[in-house]
Design a protein around this motif. Sequence first.
Motif, PDB file in Angstrom:
ATOM      1  N   LEU A   2      -6.241 -13.588 -78.663  1.00  0.00           N
ATOM      2  CA  LEU A   2      -5.288 -12.579 -78.190  1.00  0.00           C
ATOM      3  C   LEU A   2      -5.727 -11.170 -78.610  1.00  0.00           C
ATOM      4  CD1 LEU A   2      -2.580 -12.138 -76.710  1.00  0.00           C
ATOM      5  CD2 LEU A   2      -1.438 -12.426 -78.916  1.00  0.00           C
ATOM      6  N   LEU A   3      -6.160 -11.041 -79.844  1.00  0.00           N
ATOM      7  CA  LEU A   3      -6.639  -9.744 -80.324  1.00  0.00           C
ATOM      8  C   LEU A   3      -7.930  -9.329 -79.616  1.00  0.00           C
ATOM      9  CD1 LEU A   3      -5.915 -10.119 -84.147  1.00  0.00           C
ATOM     10  CD2 LEU A   3      -4.644  -8.736 -82.475  1.00  0.00           C
ATOM     11  N   ALA A   4      -8.817 -10.289 -79.377  1.00  0.00           N
ATOM     12  CA  ALA A   4     -10.063  -9.984 -78.654  1.00  0.00           C
ATOM     13  C   ALA A   4      -9.761  -9.529 -77.233  1.00  0.00           C
ATOM     14  CB  ALA A   4     -10.973 -11.211 -78.641  1.00  0.00           C
ATOM     15  N   SER A   5      -8.776 -10.163 -76.611  1.00  0.00           N
ATOM     16  CA  SER A   5      -8.386  -9.772 -75.258  1.00  0.00           C
ATOM     17  C   SER A   5      -7.851  -8.343 -75.235  1.00  0.00           C
ATOM     18  CB  SER A   5      -7.335 -10.748 -74.719  1.00  0.00           C
ATOM     19  OG  SER A   5      -6.942 -10.384 -73.429  1.00  0.00           O
ATOM     20  N   GLY A   6      -7.000  -8.020 -76.205  1.00  0.00           N
ATOM     21  CA  GLY A   6      -6.469  -6.661 -76.291  1.00  0.00           C
ATOM     22  C   GLY A   6      -7.562  -5.631 -76.554  1.00  0.00           C
ATOM     23  N   ALA A   7      -8.486  -5.969 -77.448  1.00  0.00           N
ATOM     24  CA  ALA A   7      -9.590  -5.051 -77.756  1.00  0.00           C
ATOM     25  C   ALA A   7     -10.490  -4.865 -76.544  1.00  0.00           C
ATOM     26  CB  ALA A   7     -10.393  -5.576 -78.944  1.00  0.00           C
ATOM     27  N   THR A   8     -10.718  -5.938 -75.804  1.00  0.00           N
ATOM     28  CA  THR A   8     -11.552  -5.869 -74.611  1.00  0.00           C
ATOM     29  C   THR A   8     -10.893  -5.014 -73.542  1.00  0.00           C
ATOM     30  OG1 THR A   8     -12.366  -8.079 -75.132  1.00  0.00           O
ATOM     31  CG2 THR A   8     -12.809  -7.281 -72.942  1.00  0.00           C
ATOM     32  N   ASP A  32      -8.412  -5.265 -63.211  1.00  0.00           N
ATOM     33  CA  ASP A  32      -7.841  -4.901 -64.507  1.00  0.00           C
ATOM     34  C   ASP A  32      -6.322  -5.044 -64.550  1.00  0.00           C
ATOM     35  OD1 ASP A  32      -8.146  -3.869 -67.272  1.00  0.00           O
ATOM     36  OD2 ASP A  32      -7.045  -2.155 -66.452  1.00  0.00           O
ATOM     37  N   PRO A  33      -5.567  -4.449 -63.612  1.00  0.00           N
ATOM     38  CA  PRO A  33      -4.116  -4.626 -63.674  1.00  0.00           C
ATOM     39  C   PRO A  33      -3.681  -6.075 -63.414  1.00  0.00           C
ATOM     40  CG  PRO A  33      -4.702  -3.198 -61.825  1.00  0.00           C
ATOM     41  CD  PRO A  33      -5.951  -3.497 -62.580  1.00  0.00           C
ATOM     42  N   LEU A  34      -4.440  -6.799 -62.580  1.00  0.00           N
ATOM     43  CA  LEU A  34      -4.120  -8.208 -62.334  1.00  0.00           C
ATOM     44  C   LEU A  34      -4.269  -9.013 -63.627  1.00  0.00           C
ATOM     45  CD1 LEU A  34      -3.515 -10.624 -60.447  1.00  0.00           C
ATOM     46  CD2 LEU A  34      -5.993 -10.790 -60.120  1.00  0.00           C
ATOM     47  N   VAL A  35      -5.368  -8.785 -64.342  1.00  0.00           N
ATOM     48  CA  VAL A  35      -5.597  -9.502 -65.596  1.00  0.00           C
ATOM     49  C   VAL A  35      -4.558  -9.086 -66.636  1.00  0.00           C
ATOM     50  CG1 VAL A  35      -7.238  -9.864 -67.489  1.00  0.00           C
ATOM     51  CG2 VAL A  35      -8.047  -9.864 -65.134  1.00  0.00           C
ATOM     52  N   ASP A  36      -4.182  -7.807 -66.649  1.00  0.00           N
ATOM     53  CA  ASP A  36      -3.121  -7.351 -67.560  1.00  0.00           C
ATOM     54  C   ASP A  36      -1.844  -8.159 -67.334  1.00  0.00           C
ATOM     55  OD1 ASP A  36      -4.723  -5.396 -68.677  1.00  0.00           O
ATOM     56  OD2 ASP A  36      -3.833  -3.744 -67.541  1.00  0.00           O
ATOM     57  N   ARG A  37      -1.428  -8.270 -66.080  1.00  0.00           N
ATOM     58  CA  ARG A  37      -0.181  -8.975 -65.762  1.00  0.00           C
ATOM     59  C   ARG A  37      -0.293 -10.461 -66.078  1.00  0.00           C
ATOM     60  NH1 ARG A  37       2.130  -5.208 -66.885  1.00  0.00           N
ATOM     61  NH2 ARG A  37       2.460  -3.487 -65.500  1.00  0.00           N
ATOM     62  N   ALA A  69       4.646   3.822 -74.523  1.00  0.00           N
ATOM     63  CA  ALA A  69       4.973   3.495 -75.912  1.00  0.00           C
ATOM     64  C   ALA A  69       5.674   2.140 -75.991  1.00  0.00           C
ATOM     65  CB  ALA A  69       5.851   4.588 -76.519  1.00  0.00           C
ATOM     66  N   ALA A  70       6.571   1.867 -75.060  1.00  0.00           N
ATOM     67  CA  ALA A  70       7.276   0.581 -75.048  1.00  0.00           C
ATOM     68  C   ALA A  70       6.297  -0.568 -74.855  1.00  0.00           C
ATOM     69  CB  ALA A  70       8.325   0.571 -73.935  1.00  0.00           C
ATOM     70  N   THR A  71       5.387  -0.412 -73.914  1.00  0.00           N
ATOM     71  CA  THR A  71       4.375  -1.439 -73.674  1.00  0.00           C
ATOM     72  C   THR A  71       3.516  -1.634 -74.914  1.00  0.00           C
ATOM     73  OG1 THR A  71       4.349  -0.904 -71.325  1.00  0.00           O
ATOM     74  CG2 THR A  71       2.445  -2.104 -72.191  1.00  0.00           C
ATOM     75  N   PHE A  72       3.124  -0.543 -75.545  1.00  0.00           N
ATOM     76  CA  PHE A  72       2.307  -0.622 -76.759  1.00  0.00           C
ATOM     77  C   PHE A  72       3.046  -1.377 -77.862  1.00  0.00           C
ATOM     78  CE2 PHE A  72       0.978   1.157 -80.869  1.00  0.00           C
ATOM     79  CZ  PHE A  72      -0.371   0.807 -80.841  1.00  0.00           C
ATOM     80  N   VAL A  73       4.317  -1.070 -78.054  1.00  0.00           N
ATOM     81  CA  VAL A  73       5.095  -1.737 -79.108  1.00  0.00           C
ATOM     82  C   VAL A  73       5.186  -3.235 -78.828  1.00  0.00           C
ATOM     83  CG1 VAL A  73       7.385  -1.925 -80.165  1.00  0.00           C
ATOM     84  CG2 VAL A  73       6.386   0.325 -79.770  1.00  0.00           C
ATOM     85  N   ILE A  74       5.407  -3.613 -77.570  1.00  0.00           N
ATOM     86  CA  ILE A  74       5.476  -5.030 -77.227  1.00  0.00           C
ATOM     87  C   ILE A  74       4.118  -5.697 -77.429  1.00  0.00           C
ATOM     88  CG2 ILE A  74       5.791  -6.661 -75.308  1.00  0.00           C
ATOM     89  CD1 ILE A  74       8.023  -4.704 -74.331  1.00  0.00           C
ATOM     90  N   MET A  75       3.045  -4.998 -77.064  1.00  0.00           N
ATOM     91  CA  MET A  75       1.707  -5.557 -77.229  1.00  0.00           C
ATOM     92  C   MET A  75       1.323  -5.699 -78.708  1.00  0.00           C
ATOM     93  SD  MET A  75       0.674  -6.387 -74.295  1.00  0.00           S
ATOM     94  CE  MET A  75       2.345  -6.717 -73.813  1.00  0.00           C
ATOM     95  N   PRO A  77       1.156 -10.222 -81.040  1.00  0.00           N
ATOM     96  CA  PRO A  77       0.251 -10.792 -82.049  1.00  0.00           C
ATOM     97  C   PRO A  77       0.897 -10.894 -83.433  1.00  0.00           C
ATOM     98  CG  PRO A  77      -0.799  -8.926 -80.951  1.00  0.00           C
ATOM     99  CD  PRO A  77       0.590  -9.037 -80.415  1.00  0.00           C
ATOM    100  N   VAL A  78       1.749  -9.942 -83.775  1.00  0.00           N
ATOM    101  CA  VAL A  78       2.438 -10.013 -85.076  1.00  0.00           C
ATOM    102  C   VAL A  78       3.331 -11.252 -85.114  1.00  0.00           C
ATOM    103  CG1 VAL A  78       4.120  -8.871 -86.589  1.00  0.00           C
ATOM    104  CG2 VAL A  78       2.281  -7.537 -85.537  1.00  0.00           C
TER     105      VAL A  78
END
Length: 186
Positions: free
Chosen positions: A30-36, A58-63, A117-123, A127-128
């Motif tokens: 999950l962390l590798a995916s986010g970093a990528t 990119d947006p398809l893979v995000d969703r 910011a909301a998306t970032f907080v959820i992302m 992992p947490v």
Amino acid sequence: MLSVVRLLLIPLFLYLLLGPRADGLALAVLLASGATDWLDGKLARVLGQTSRLGALLDPLVDRLSVLSTLAAFVVRGIIPWWVAVVLVARDVLLAGTMLVYRRRGLPPPEVIYLGKAATFVIMIALPVLLASTGTSSVAAVASPLGYALLIWGTALYVWTGALYSYKAVLVARHVPRQDAVGRADG
């Protein structure tokens, strides 16, 4: 290329999380995916390299990443089902508002910083929360932190969804549809 790697990481993540319940490895994926994802965007901007395939993929893979993570977390009982429903419903609603803009020949609305910011907080919350599934002292600290981030991120996500929806309603009320304009002129 990095979007393809992220796409391939989705089934691996799901297998690790739902099959052997190898939460540590699933967290690493999950962390590798986010970093990528971050690296993909950064490299595209720095190198000035974009492609039509990348812009679509990119947006398809995000969703797909978000949907699969939410679904897996619900199955595992890491998050309540209604949180996943709220997050997905907000995105479905906003996808529907894009029709308002398209019918008027307008681009999508400007991105609201608070929405990012909301998306970032959820992302960060996801992992947490995954780190909180163990029995270590890290898990004991991660659990309340992860749920606090999830609650805050979800609230912001809903709020920004309401803001985007309000903007779409204003556009629908005040900007005529292109086909309506064509009939009025013809």
